[in-house]
Design an enzyme around this catalytic site. Structure first.
Site, PDB file in Angstrom:
ATOM      1  CG  HIS A  39      46.036  46.665  34.363  1.00  0.00           C
ATOM      2  ND1 HIS A  39      44.920  47.173  34.988  1.00  0.00           N
ATOM      3  CD2 HIS A  39      47.105  47.120  35.064  1.00  0.00           C
ATOM      4  CE1 HIS A  39      45.296  47.899  36.027  1.00  0.00           C
ATOM      5  NE2 HIS A  39      46.610  47.879  36.091  1.00  0.00           N
ATOM      6  CG  HIS A  65      46.730  51.981  33.839  1.00  0.00           C
ATOM      7  ND1 HIS A  65      46.603  52.888  34.857  1.00  0.00           N
ATOM      8  CD2 HIS A  65      46.618  50.768  34.406  1.00  0.00           C
ATOM      9  CE1 HIS A  65      46.430  52.255  35.996  1.00  0.00           C
ATOM     10  NE2 HIS A  65      46.426  50.953  35.744  1.00  0.00           N
ATOM     11  CD  GLN A  86      46.611  50.109  24.411  1.00  0.00           C
ATOM     12  OE1 GLN A  86      47.790  49.786  24.417  1.00  0.00           O
ATOM     13  NE2 GLN A  86      46.197  51.191  23.786  1.00  0.00           N
TER      14      GLN A  86
END
Length: 110
Positions: free
Chosen positions: A81, A85, A83
Site C-alpha cells: 500500500h 502511494h 509503495q
C-alpha cells in the site's frame, strides 16, 4: 514482533504513505492555482510536492538499504500500500506538470 511492525520499519512505511499523500495534495493545489492563473502559486505548490516526494524516497531508501544489508522482512499489504502511494504520487505529479504547462499556454493566448 513482525519485522514490518518494528518501530523503525513502521515509521518508514507510514512515512511513505504520509509523504506521498502530501505530495499528491500539493500537486492538486498546484493544478487549482494554475486553473486560476496563479502560476507563481502553482510553481510553489509543485515545489512543495517535490519536497514531499524526496521525503517519501528517503523513507523508501531506508527500507531498501535494510534489505540490501541482509535484514530481510516479509512484504505485507501495508508495505505494498505504501509503495502504491509513492508510485501513484510520482505518476500524478508528472501529469500535474503537464497540466500546468497547458494552463500556462492557454493563459498566454487569452
Amino acid at each position: 514482533m513482525h519485522p514490518v511492525e518494528e518501530p523503525k520499519n513502521l515509521e518508514a512505511v507510514m512515512g511513505l504513505i504520509m509523504h506521498s499523500g502530501n505530495a499528491k495534495s500539493f500537486g492538486m493545489e498546484a493544478v487549482q492555482a494554475a486553473k486560476e492563473g496563479d502560476f507563481e502559486k502553482a510553481d510553489q505548490k509543485l515545489e512543495e510536492a517535490n519536497e514531499e516526494l524526496v521525503n517519501a524516497h528517503h523513507a523508501q531508501t531506508g527500507l531498501l538499504t535494510q534489505e540490501a544489508s541482509g535484514e530481510k522482512f516479509e512484504v505485507t499489504l501495508l508495505m505494498v500500500h505504501a509503495q502504491d502511494h509513492l508510485m501513484n504520487a510520482i505518476t500524478f505529479l508528472d501529469l500535474v506538470k503537464e497540466l500546468i504547462d497547458v494552463h500556462k499556454k492557454v493563459n498566454v493566448r487569452d
